[in-house]
Design an enzyme around this catalytic site. Sequence first.
Site, PDB file in Angstrom:
ATOM      1  N   GLU A 125      -1.818  -5.640   8.786  1.00 39.39           N
ATOM      2  CA  GLU A 125      -1.109  -4.988   9.885  1.00 39.39           C
ATOM      3  C   GLU A 125      -1.839  -5.166  11.213  1.00 39.39           C
ATOM      4  O   GLU A 125      -3.051  -4.935  11.300  1.00 39.39           O
ATOM      5  CB  GLU A 125      -0.975  -3.480   9.609  1.00 39.39           C
ATOM      6  CG  GLU A 125      -0.108  -3.144   8.415  1.00 39.39           C
ATOM      7  CD  GLU A 125       0.051  -1.640   8.216  1.00 39.39           C
ATOM      8  OE1 GLU A 125       0.677  -1.248   7.217  1.00 39.39           O
ATOM      9  OE2 GLU A 125      -0.446  -0.854   9.052  1.00 39.39           O
ATOM     10  N   ASP A 184       0.841  -1.206   0.000  1.00 33.89           N
ATOM     11  CA  ASP A 184       0.000   0.000   0.000  1.00 33.89           C
ATOM     12  C   ASP A 184       0.873   1.252   0.000  1.00 33.89           C
ATOM     13  O   ASP A 184       0.373   2.371  -0.102  1.00 33.89           O
ATOM     14  CB  ASP A 184      -0.993   0.001   1.162  1.00 33.89           C
ATOM     15  CG  ASP A 184      -0.335  -0.129   2.527  1.00 33.89           C
ATOM     16  OD1 ASP A 184       0.912  -0.138   2.610  1.00 33.89           O
ATOM     17  OD2 ASP A 184      -1.080  -0.234   3.528  1.00 33.89           O
ATOM     18  N   SER A 185       2.208   1.062   0.056  1.00 32.81           N
ATOM     19  CA  SER A 185       3.143   2.165  -0.142  1.00 32.81           C
ATOM     20  C   SER A 185       3.008   2.757  -1.539  1.00 32.81           C
ATOM     21  O   SER A 185       3.523   3.854  -1.809  1.00 32.81           O
ATOM     22  CB  SER A 185       4.587   1.693   0.082  1.00 32.81           C
ATOM     23  OG  SER A 185       4.847   0.500  -0.635  1.00 32.81           O
ATOM     24  N   LYS A 227      -1.069  -9.435   3.056  1.00 31.00           N
ATOM     25  CA  LYS A 227      -0.406  -8.937   4.270  1.00 31.00           C
ATOM     26  C   LYS A 227      -1.373  -8.044   5.026  1.00 31.00           C
ATOM     27  O   LYS A 227      -2.147  -7.286   4.419  1.00 31.00           O
ATOM     28  CB  LYS A 227       0.872  -8.160   3.935  1.00 31.00           C
ATOM     29  CG  LYS A 227       1.626  -7.675   5.194  1.00 31.00           C
ATOM     30  CD  LYS A 227       3.026  -7.195   4.871  1.00 31.00           C
ATOM     31  CE  LYS A 227       3.053  -5.826   4.230  1.00 31.00           C
ATOM     32  NZ  LYS A 227       2.540  -4.751   5.133  1.00 31.00           N
ATOM     33  N   GLU A 251       8.691  -3.946  11.406  1.00 29.44           N
ATOM     34  CA  GLU A 251       9.107  -2.648  10.876  1.00 29.44           C
ATOM     35  C   GLU A 251       9.552  -1.696  11.976  1.00 29.44           C
ATOM     36  O   GLU A 251       8.834  -1.457  12.951  1.00 29.44           O
ATOM     37  CB  GLU A 251       7.967  -2.006  10.079  1.00 29.44           C
ATOM     38  CG  GLU A 251       8.361  -0.656   9.484  1.00 29.44           C
ATOM     39  CD  GLU A 251       7.388  -0.132   8.443  1.00 29.44           C
ATOM     40  OE1 GLU A 251       7.651   0.977   7.909  1.00 29.44           O
ATOM     41  OE2 GLU A 251       6.385  -0.806   8.141  1.00 29.44           O
ATOM     42  N   ASP A 299      -0.827  -6.175   0.054  1.00 32.02           N
ATOM     43  CA  ASP A 299      -1.331  -5.524   1.260  1.00 32.02           C
ATOM     44  C   ASP A 299      -2.846  -5.384   1.205  1.00 32.02           C
ATOM     45  O   ASP A 299      -3.399  -4.944   0.192  1.00 32.02           O
ATOM     46  CB  ASP A 299      -0.737  -4.113   1.393  1.00 32.02           C
ATOM     47  CG  ASP A 299       0.548  -4.085   2.196  1.00 32.02           C
ATOM     48  OD1 ASP A 299       0.714  -4.945   3.085  1.00 32.02           O
ATOM     49  OD2 ASP A 299       1.385  -3.201   1.950  1.00 32.02           O
TER      50      ASP A 299
END
Length: 272
Positions: free
Chosen positions: A122, A51-52, A120, A189, A90
Site C-alpha cells: 500500500e 491482510d483483511s 501487494k 480502493e 499482502d
Amino acid sequence: MSISKEVKRITVHTLRQMKEAGEKISMLTAYDYSMARILDEAGIEVLLVGDSASNVVAGHETTLPITLDQMIFLAESVIRGTQKALVVVDLPFGTYQGNSKKALSSAIRIMKESGAHAVKIEGGIEIKDSIKRILSAGVPVLGHLGLTPQSIYKFGTYTVRAKEEEEAERLKKDALLLEELGCFGIVLEKIPTTLAAEVTRSISIPTIGIGAGDKVDGQVLVTHDMLGITKDFKPRFLRRYRDLYKDIFDAAQEYKKDVKNFDFPNQSEQYK
C-alpha cells in the site's frame, strides 16, 4: 492412454494482455485451501491473500494486527488449493514502511516460504524505495492507492478518498510512479469513478477496483463479504451474491435440533 491436459497458470503478463484486449479481470480474497480450491476451479484469475484476514478471519477491528508469519501460513494454504489463479499476498503493516531492506526481506520470505506469485503493498511515493528494492529481486509487486486500510489511523475514517483536487492529483502522480517503477498493476480502493477512469486510461498496467466504479480493468471483493458470511459490513460498492450467514446459521440450528432429538445419526449413517 489418456493424456492429462496441462493447466496454464495466470501470470502478470496474462493480466496485461487482458487489459489490452479489454477483458475484465476478476479477483477475490482467499485465506484457506478449501475456499481457494473452489475459487480457482470457478476461474477467478487472481486470488488475494489479503491482510483483511485480520478482520474476517481473526476478528480484529483493523488490518494492522496480522503478522508476516500469519500471512505466510494463510498463503501456503491458498497456494495448495490453486492450479491456475495468480496468488498475490499482502505485505502486512510494519513489514515494509520506512525500511526498504526489511521490505525486501519480508517479500522474499513470502515468496520462498509460501510459494506465492506476487506481493501487494500500500502507498505511493512514500514507499518508493521499498518497491524498488522488492522489484530488484524479481518479486512482482501489485500497488494499492486510494483508501489504504493500513493507514486507517492516519485517515481516521474509511470514507471515499481523493475527492479533493490536491489528493486526486497526488494519486494520479503516484499511479504513474508505480507504473514507472515496474508494478504489474494497481488496486484502486474507494475513490471517485471519474478519477479511477482517468488513472486507468493514463497507465498501461491493469487497475483493479474496489469501490472505484466500472471504468477500471478489473474488480476485487472480500470473499466473506461477497458471499454474505459477514453481515454488518454494508458499503455501497458491495454486492452480496449469496446470504451464507443465514444458510450456515440455519444449517447449524437444524444440526443441533437433530442431535437433541436423537435423529442424527440415523440408522443409515452408522456402521455395523
